[in-house]
Design an enzyme around this catalytic site. Structure first.
Site, PDB file in Angstrom:
ATOM      1  N   THR A 134      -6.409   7.501   7.457  1.00 64.67           N
ATOM      2  CA  THR A 134      -5.889   6.329   6.511  1.00 64.67           C
ATOM      3  C   THR A 134      -7.519   5.964   5.867  1.00 64.67           C
ATOM      4  O   THR A 134      -8.367   6.395   6.582  1.00 64.67           O
ATOM      5  CB  THR A 134      -5.562   5.292   7.198  1.00 64.67           C
ATOM      6  OG1 THR A 134      -5.377   4.304   6.316  1.00 64.67           O
ATOM      7  CG2 THR A 134      -6.088   4.809   8.328  1.00 64.67           C
ATOM      8  N   GLY A 135      -7.550   5.372   4.796  1.00 61.72           N
ATOM      9  CA  GLY A 135      -8.805   5.053   4.556  1.00 61.72           C
ATOM     10  C   GLY A 135      -9.241   5.566   3.086  1.00 61.72           C
ATOM     11  O   GLY A 135      -8.072   6.096   2.345  1.00 61.72           O
TER      12      GLY A 135
ATOM     13  N   THR B 270      -2.357   3.476   3.999  1.00 57.07           N
ATOM     14  CA  THR B 270      -1.516   4.321   3.941  1.00 57.07           C
ATOM     15  C   THR B 270      -0.947   4.447   5.462  1.00 57.07           C
ATOM     16  O   THR B 270      -1.482   4.378   6.275  1.00 57.07           O
ATOM     17  CB  THR B 270      -2.425   5.687   3.950  1.00 57.07           C
ATOM     18  OG1 THR B 270      -3.090   5.682   2.605  1.00 57.07           O
ATOM     19  CG2 THR B 270      -1.560   6.724   3.913  1.00 57.07           C
TER      20      THR B 270
ATOM     21  N   SER C 284       0.804  -1.293   0.038  1.00 54.28           N
ATOM     22  CA  SER C 284      -0.051  -0.109   0.033  1.00 54.28           C
ATOM     23  C   SER C 284       1.033   1.320   0.069  1.00 54.28           C
ATOM     24  O   SER C 284       0.383   2.275  -0.038  1.00 54.28           O
ATOM     25  CB  SER C 284      -0.814   0.118   1.203  1.00 54.28           C
ATOM     26  OG  SER C 284      -1.848  -1.101   1.216  1.00 54.28           O
TER      27      SER C 284
ATOM     28  N   ARG D 126      -5.532   9.335 -10.682  1.00 51.43           N
ATOM     29  CA  ARG D 126      -6.262   9.447  -9.278  1.00 51.43           C
ATOM     30  C   ARG D 126      -5.365   9.997  -8.125  1.00 51.43           C
ATOM     31  O   ARG D 126      -3.990   9.169  -8.082  1.00 51.43           O
ATOM     32  CB  ARG D 126      -7.053   8.374  -8.931  1.00 51.43           C
ATOM     33  CG  ARG D 126      -7.936   8.524  -7.683  1.00 51.43           C
ATOM     34  CD  ARG D 126      -7.185   7.894  -6.375  1.00 51.43           C
ATOM     35  NE  ARG D 126      -8.114   7.591  -5.033  1.00 51.43           N
ATOM     36  CZ  ARG D 126      -7.553   7.739  -4.048  1.00 51.43           C
ATOM     37  NH1 ARG D 126      -6.194   7.367  -3.778  1.00 51.43           N
ATOM     38  NH2 ARG D 126      -8.240   7.545  -3.142  1.00 51.43           N
ATOM     39  N   VAL D 127      -5.655  10.962  -7.218  1.00 54.54           N
ATOM     40  CA  VAL D 127      -4.798  11.384  -6.170  1.00 54.54           C
ATOM     41  C   VAL D 127      -5.711  11.346  -5.053  1.00 54.54           C
ATOM     42  O   VAL D 127      -6.981  11.768  -4.960  1.00 54.54           O
ATOM     43  CB  VAL D 127      -4.424  12.782  -6.341  1.00 54.54           C
ATOM     44  CG1 VAL D 127      -3.706  13.351  -5.177  1.00 54.54           C
ATOM     45  CG2 VAL D 127      -3.352  12.726  -7.549  1.00 54.54           C
ATOM     46  N   GLY D 128      -5.136  10.678  -3.941  1.00 54.36           N
ATOM     47  CA  GLY D 128      -5.992  10.495  -2.563  1.00 54.36           C
ATOM     48  C   GLY D 128      -5.914  11.726  -1.773  1.00 54.36           C
ATOM     49  O   GLY D 128      -5.267  12.869  -2.154  1.00 54.36           O
TER      50      GLY D 128
ATOM     51  N   THR E 104       1.622   6.899   0.471  1.00 53.53           N
ATOM     52  CA  THR E 104       0.877   5.807   0.097  1.00 53.53           C
ATOM     53  C   THR E 104       0.791   5.440  -1.339  1.00 53.53           C
ATOM     54  O   THR E 104       1.243   6.731  -2.214  1.00 53.53           O
ATOM     55  CB  THR E 104      -0.771   6.269   0.498  1.00 53.53           C
ATOM     56  OG1 THR E 104      -1.559   4.908   0.255  1.00 53.53           O
ATOM     57  CG2 THR E 104      -1.208   7.316  -0.400  1.00 53.53           C
TER      58      THR E 104
HETATM   59  N1  GLY Z   1      -5.984   7.099   2.032  1.00 57.76           N
HETATM   60  C1  GLY Z   1      -4.980   6.924   0.804  1.00 57.76           C
HETATM   61  C2  GLY Z   1      -5.948   6.900  -0.270  1.00 57.76           C
HETATM   62  O1  GLY Z   1      -7.052   7.270  -0.353  1.00 57.76           O
HETATM   63  O2  GLY Z   1      -5.091   7.259  -1.521  1.00 57.76           O
END
Ligand code: GLY
Length: 335
Positions: A248-249, A197, A95, A225-227, A215
């Site tokens: 996280t999540g 993460t 991850s 995609r960016v988190g 992460t």
């Molecule tokens: N929390 C990590 C992500 O959604 O990329």
């Protein structure tokens, strides 16, 4: 310096429960579904419990590396960078960093950010081919006039600053991805099981707080995609006057609520770290169907009190103080 008597007074005002054997307040058991927190006066005295390291998930090796940096006299900033570099380099951690699961096109793209006690911040998003995005984020903070660099620009900056370009897709991650392709019909997924993460917060011997978050993001996400993890205020926020938080999540949910900023702001308003994490998570669940989503928050305040809360069970975190490391299950909304 906070004397014991004043510490106890402030602790009781903040609704803390008795300390663990090594002197830290244990996170409150959460039955809090709407209980109003008790406002407390501003608390800016640094913790007597330091150095202190706390990170999301089961990360004793990362905490040990952070602790080692602190033991050598490093700052909290040095500690969190050293700490999160451990899972970044670990191919078995799928991850984060090297060995991370790719996007649905087979590219490993990384997000990371770092924030110090002065409020300086650095971030990289959609970064490919660099094993330690956290160190690139730190370089952005320290060597550029910017906070965030993305994609090709982040890679060019990394290479210009001496980072090595390498392949991050391990045979194991590639095999899994090819298996996924057979049945997934190329559909991006917002899965809750396949990412964890690392967010880390540390308090150094001067009482300063810094944080890092890194992460590979959601497995098999859409390209580009960016988190939340590289976004200051979403995946991580530090306010050295009051505390720090990380998340996280499912990043989309954390971004929509400015999750980590919210947690720190709630601490500023008087919540304990535990109360602040709970309130931030509950804001998410109030707005949508949360049966199949996971978000977890972790927070520490200036005194070294900490809290954690997640929407679903299964979120744990690792805490190191006085050479003792514990992995602790977070309380969660859904049992
Ligand atoms: N929390 C990590 C992500 O959604 O990329």
């Amino acid at each position: 310096m906070l004397d014991r008597r004043r510490f106890l007074t402030l602790s009781s005002l903040a609704g803390l429960i008795p300390p663990l054997s090594f002197g830290l307040a244990k996170p409150a058991i959460s039955t809090n579904k709407g209980n109003a927190p008790t406002p407390v006066p501003s608390i800016t005295e640094p913790s007597a419990n330091r150095p202190f390291v706390i990170s999301t998930w089961n990360q004793p090796k990362a905490n040990a590396a952070a602790q080692a940096a602190l033991n050598k006299g490093g700052s909290a900033l040095d500690a969190v960078e050293a700490g999160v570099k451990v899972p970044e380099a670990d191919p078995e951690d799928m991850s984060v960093g090297y060995g991370g699961r790719p996007d649905r096109d087979g590219h490993v793209t990384l997000d990371a950010c770092i924030m110090d006690e002065k409020g300086n911040a650095g971030s990289v998003t959609f970064l490919e081919h660099i094993k330690h995005p956290i160190s690139v984020a730190r370089a952005v903070m320290e060597k550029s006039p910017h906070v965030m660099l993305s994609g090709e620009g982040a890679l060019a900056f990394a290479l210009a600053n001496g980072f090595k370009k390498e392949s991050l897709l391990t045979p194991k991650a590639e095999k899994e991805w090819r298996e996924w392709l057979k049945t997934a019909k190329y559909k991006p997924v917002a899965n809750i099981e396949r990412h964890d993460t690392i967010g880390m917060l540390a308090i150094d011997s001067k009482g300063n707080i810094s944080g890092a978050c890194t992460t590979s993001g959601l497995a098999y996400k859409m390209r580009g995609r960016v988190g939340d993890s590289p976004i200051i205020g979403a995946g991580l926020f530090v306010d050295n006057e009051f505390g720090g938080a990380c998340a996280t999540g499912l990043g989309e949910l954390v971004m929509r609520t400015c999750g980590s900023f919210l947690v720190v702001e709630l601490m500023r308003q008087g919540r304990t770290p535990q109360q602040a994490c709970e309130e931030a998570a509950l804001r998410i669940v109030k707005k949508q169907d949360f049966t199949d989503i996971q978000v977890g928050f972790l927070a520490v305040n200036k005194q070294g009190e900490y809290g954690a809360f997640s929407i679903q069970t299964g979120f744990n975190y690792t805490m190191t103080l006085n050479k003792v490391t514990q992995v602790i299950d977070a309380k969660s909304y859904l049992k």
